[in-house]
Motif scaffolding. Structure first.
Motif, PDB file in Angstrom:
ATOM      1  N   LEU A 366       0.798  -1.228   0.000  1.00  0.00           N
ATOM      2  CA  LEU A 366       0.000   0.000   0.000  1.00  0.00           C
ATOM      3  C   LEU A 366       0.830   1.277   0.000  1.00  0.00           C
ATOM      4  N   LEU A 367       1.984   1.257   0.637  1.00  0.00           N
ATOM      5  CA  LEU A 367       2.795   2.468   0.712  1.00  0.00           C
ATOM      6  C   LEU A 367       3.191   3.001  -0.670  1.00  0.00           C
ATOM      7  N   PRO A 368       3.613   2.152  -1.621  1.00  0.00           N
ATOM      8  CA  PRO A 368       3.930   2.702  -2.955  1.00  0.00           C
ATOM      9  C   PRO A 368       2.736   3.399  -3.602  1.00  0.00           C
ATOM     10  N   THR A 369       1.532   2.831  -3.447  1.00  0.00           N
ATOM     11  CA  THR A 369       0.342   3.459  -4.003  1.00  0.00           C
ATOM     12  C   THR A 369       0.069   4.793  -3.311  1.00  0.00           C
ATOM     13  N   LEU A 370       0.192   4.809  -1.986  1.00  0.00           N
ATOM     14  CA  LEU A 370      -0.011   6.053  -1.241  1.00  0.00           C
ATOM     15  C   LEU A 370       0.921   7.152  -1.755  1.00  0.00           C
ATOM     16  N   LYS A 371       2.187   6.822  -1.949  1.00  0.00           N
ATOM     17  CA  LYS A 371       3.166   7.826  -2.387  1.00  0.00           C
ATOM     18  C   LYS A 371       2.895   8.292  -3.817  1.00  0.00           C
ATOM     19  N   ARG A 372       2.512   7.351  -4.687  1.00  0.00           N
ATOM     20  CA  ARG A 372       2.184   7.749  -6.069  1.00  0.00           C
ATOM     21  C   ARG A 372       0.940   8.638  -6.091  1.00  0.00           C
ATOM     22  N   TYR A 373      -0.039   8.314  -5.250  1.00  0.00           N
ATOM     23  CA  TYR A 373      -1.272   9.101  -5.189  1.00  0.00           C
ATOM     24  C   TYR A 373      -0.969  10.523  -4.715  1.00  0.00           C
ATOM     25  N   VAL A 374      -0.145  10.647  -3.673  1.00  0.00           N
ATOM     26  CA  VAL A 374       0.222  11.965  -3.162  1.00  0.00           C
ATOM     27  C   VAL A 374       0.963  12.772  -4.224  1.00  0.00           C
ATOM     28  N   ALA A 375       1.890  12.134  -4.910  1.00  0.00           N
ATOM     29  CA  ALA A 375       2.652  12.832  -5.945  1.00  0.00           C
ATOM     30  C   ALA A 375       1.754  13.323  -7.085  1.00  0.00           C
ATOM     31  N   LYS A 376       0.730  12.545  -7.391  1.00  0.00           N
ATOM     32  CA  LYS A 376      -0.150  12.901  -8.512  1.00  0.00           C
ATOM     33  C   LYS A 376      -1.206  13.921  -8.110  1.00  0.00           C
ATOM     34  N   ASN A 377      -1.738  13.816  -6.889  1.00  0.00           N
ATOM     35  CA  ASN A 377      -2.907  14.613  -6.490  1.00  0.00           C
ATOM     36  C   ASN A 377      -2.634  15.659  -5.422  1.00  0.00           C
ATOM     37  N   GLN A 378      -1.421  15.643  -4.849  1.00  0.00           N
ATOM     38  CA  GLN A 378      -1.088  16.554  -3.757  1.00  0.00           C
ATOM     39  C   GLN A 378      -2.088  16.467  -2.603  1.00  0.00           C
ATOM     40  N   GLN A 379      -2.627  15.299  -2.390  1.00  0.00           N
ATOM     41  CA  GLN A 379      -3.468  15.028  -1.232  1.00  0.00           C
ATOM     42  C   GLN A 379      -3.352  13.551  -0.887  1.00  0.00           C
ATOM     43  N   LEU A 380      -3.875  13.183   0.276  1.00  0.00           N
ATOM     44  CA  LEU A 380      -3.718  11.820   0.765  1.00  0.00           C
ATOM     45  C   LEU A 380      -4.888  10.933   0.352  1.00  0.00           C
ATOM     46  N   PRO A 381      -4.633   9.654   0.059  1.00  0.00           N
ATOM     47  CA  PRO A 381      -5.713   8.693  -0.216  1.00  0.00           C
ATOM     48  C   PRO A 381      -6.358   8.264   1.102  1.00  0.00           C
ATOM     49  N   LYS A 382      -7.581   8.703   1.362  1.00  0.00           N
ATOM     50  CA  LYS A 382      -8.203   8.530   2.672  1.00  0.00           C
ATOM     51  C   LYS A 382      -8.358   7.066   3.063  1.00  0.00           C
ATOM     52  N   ARG A 383      -8.694   6.220   2.115  1.00  0.00           N
ATOM     53  CA  ARG A 383      -8.971   4.823   2.447  1.00  0.00           C
ATOM     54  C   ARG A 383      -7.695   4.104   2.896  1.00  0.00           C
ATOM     55  N   ILE A 384      -6.600   4.383   2.205  1.00  0.00           N
ATOM     56  CA  ILE A 384      -5.328   3.759   2.573  1.00  0.00           C
ATOM     57  C   ILE A 384      -4.849   4.299   3.919  1.00  0.00           C
ATOM     58  N   VAL A 385      -5.032   5.596   4.152  1.00  0.00           N
ATOM     59  CA  VAL A 385      -4.621   6.175   5.432  1.00  0.00           C
ATOM     60  C   VAL A 385      -5.469   5.612   6.571  1.00  0.00           C
ATOM     61  N   LEU A 386      -6.758   5.394   6.328  1.00  0.00           N
ATOM     62  CA  LEU A 386      -7.598   4.779   7.362  1.00  0.00           C
ATOM     63  C   LEU A 386      -7.086   3.382   7.703  1.00  0.00           C
ATOM     64  N   ALA A 387      -6.651   2.634   6.696  1.00  0.00           N
ATOM     65  CA  ALA A 387      -6.083   1.305   6.955  1.00  0.00           C
ATOM     66  C   ALA A 387      -4.841   1.409   7.825  1.00  0.00           C
ATOM     67  N   LEU A 388      -3.994   2.396   7.540  1.00  0.00           N
ATOM     68  CA  LEU A 388      -2.785   2.590   8.344  1.00  0.00           C
ATOM     69  C   LEU A 388      -3.147   2.913   9.794  1.00  0.00           C
ATOM     70  N   ALA A 389      -4.133   3.778   9.983  1.00  0.00           N
ATOM     71  CA  ALA A 389      -4.571   4.111  11.340  1.00  0.00           C
ATOM     72  C   ALA A 389      -5.130   2.884  12.055  1.00  0.00           C
ATOM     73  N   ALA A 390      -5.892   2.078  11.329  1.00  0.00           N
ATOM     74  CA  ALA A 390      -6.463   0.865  11.925  1.00  0.00           C
ATOM     75  C   ALA A 390      -5.360  -0.100  12.351  1.00  0.00           C
ATOM     76  N   TYR A 391      -4.319  -0.229  11.527  1.00  0.00           N
ATOM     77  CA  TYR A 391      -3.197  -1.087  11.916  1.00  0.00           C
ATOM     78  C   TYR A 391      -2.535  -0.563  13.190  1.00  0.00           C
ATOM     79  N   LEU A 392      -2.350   0.749  13.287  1.00  0.00           N
ATOM     80  CA  LEU A 392      -1.697   1.298  14.475  1.00  0.00           C
ATOM     81  C   LEU A 392      -2.544   1.074  15.724  1.00  0.00           C
TER      82      LEU A 392
END
Length: 471
Positions: A366-392
């Motif tokens: 997921l991290l590579p997708t998150l970084k590509r999404y940020v680079a393309k859209n200058q914002q965070l992918p909410k669904r992937i970030v929610l998964a990261l929060a859930a893991y923590l």
């Protein structure tokens, strides 16, 4: 009822040609199943010796039934429902290095052995500075492999075709790099290094087959239907693809394609890997923590749930597909096929099984997708970030179930769980992610926000809100 044993064998027992590090469900339903198909057609005529890479494992269970087990294929293939079962006879025996290290080293003495497969999870291909050649055995898989290769080298024998199946990018290159690190650490000499480089071939691979594992809910009924007891049966989907980067000459060593297996040998596996890891493994890794915290147990239940289906579908089409550099139509067709596989009516793929070693899986999937999404859209992918929060949240010990990861990862999290800056400490730990995630703009704040909201209202409510905000 009789336990599965040699009396059920139909094929000749062939000489051992393969060493396999790992006895888990995936390798038995993927690699060993494929070897069975070649052997049935007289194309390979070789067996497998399974090495148990950890102190605890299932090899003794295999030995109790003469290393036989059943693969149950159930699913949808080419739009048609498919069901079959087959006793796999390709395993010749098992080796436990922690019990008998000398028996392990003897594998290097067998001239019939040509190929080494492994699947020790994404966390398995790692360098352990504490490993020594004199250890019996070494802690890490690459350390054990290097010791075996060195013994082979000292005997003056030919090298191996080494084919890792761990789901990390350039897995063959990474494994070889670590073997050479051990050669340097242990001062094994330039001649050994030359032998590694010239007499052994390391291949990078992509493996794809959903393997839910032991069908606990139906095992007793299946045994009654089949007429034998089998504590090692494994359920899988009929679909598979095995992509290997290397020379076409590997087809002479492993005539998988000739046996009708979907085996692709290519000089560039990256398009296959990016597509599969992003669109299949990415959603798996997303749904596992979020859905489990909502009380959902299987992938199929996720796909039947109105809220979670939309959430995962939107992740595929809004956060993942736009970041993968392949034709949009091809990616969308692949995504629809993945959803069909996720919805497989015959498979109860436990989210808890996907959760094994989640930290390294998030970093790889997921991290590579998150970084590509940020680079393309200058914002965070909410669904992937929610998964990261859930893991923590899970790794902080705040779930109704325990995280399942390596001892090192669990120990590292245990040290920081009580820290008031827990999220910062977790995200900044480059041992977890390969980099400092707090450097990604806004990520730490959004993870903190989602963690608070998970505590206040649960993941389902957040999923519904993200769905409502989706265009």
């Amino acid at each position: 009822m009789k336990r599965l044993d040699n009396s059920f064998r139909k094929l000749d027992k062939f000489p051992t040609k393969v060493i396999q590090f790992g006895e888990g469900n995936f390798l038995r339903a993927f690699i060993d199943w494929q070897i069975q198909q070649m052997n049935k057609q007289g194309l390979f005529k070789g067996g497998v010796k399974i090495v148990q890479p950890l102190p605890k494992g299932m090899t003794k269970n295999l030995d109790q039934q003469d290393d036989l087990y059943t693969v149950l294929l159930e699913g949808v293939l080419n739009g048609k429902k498919y069901q079959s079962h087959e006793i796999i006879e390709s395993v010749n025996g098992t080796v436990r290095p922690y019990d008998d290290y000398d028996e392990y080293l003897k594998l290097a003495e067998d001239d019939n052995i040509e190929v080494i497969f492994s699947n020790t999870t994404e966390a398995g291909i790692a360098f352990d500075q504490a490993d020594k050649l004199s250890d019996r055995p070494q802690n890490s898989y690459p350390g054990k492999l290097t010791a075996l290769l060195y013994h082979r080298f000292e005997l003056g024998k030919r090298g191996f075709h080494i084919i890792p199946c761990e789901l990390i990018n350039h897995n063959g290159d990474q494994l070889k790099k670590i073997v050479l690190q051990y050669a340097d650490l242990w001062k094994l000499g330039q001649k050994f290094v030359d032998w590694i480089n010239n007499d052994n071939k390391f291949y990078s691979t992509l493996v794809d087959r959903i393997v839910p594992g032991y069908p606990r809910d139906r095992a007793a009924d299946l045994e009654k239907e089949w007429g034998y007891l089998d504590q090692m049966m494994v359920k899988t989907e009929p679909f598979l693809i095995f992509v290997l980067e290397g020379s076409q000459a590997i087809n002479d060593v492993l005539p998988l394609k000739q046996a009708g297996i979907n085996f692709v040998v290519t000089n560039d596996m990256q398009p296959y890997r990016n597509r599969k890891v992003s669109i299949l493994n990415g959603p798996h890794t997303t749904m596992s923590p979020i859905a489990r915290l909502a009380g959902i147990e299987t992938v199929g239940e996720v796909m039947k749930d109105k809220d979670f289906y939309k959430f995962i579908n939107d992740e595929m089409y809004q956060e993942i597909i736009p970041t993968v550099a392949l034709p949009k139509k091809e990616l969308e067709d692949y995504a629809e096929g993945i959803k069909e596989r996720f919805e497989n009516p015959y498979v109860k793929h436990q989210l808890s099984a996907i959760a094994l070693n989640s930290i390294s899986k998030f970093a790889a999937r997921l991290l590579p997708t998150l970084k590509r999404y940020v680079a393309k859209n200058q914002q965070l992918p909410k669904r992937i970030v929610l998964a990261l929060a859930a893991y923590l949240k899970i790794y902080r010990g705040e779930a109704d179930f325990e995280p399942s990861d390596t001892a090192e990862v669990l120990a590292a999290f245990k040290k920081i769980t009580a820290d008031e800056n827990y999220v910062h400490e977790a995200l900044s730990n480059s041992e977890f992610w390969g980099e400092d995630l707090t450097l990604i703009p806004g990520l730490e704040d959004l993870v903190n926000k989602y963690l608070t909201e998970i505590d206040e209202k649960g993941t389902r409510a957040i999923v519904a809100e993200i769905n409502a905000d989706a265009k």
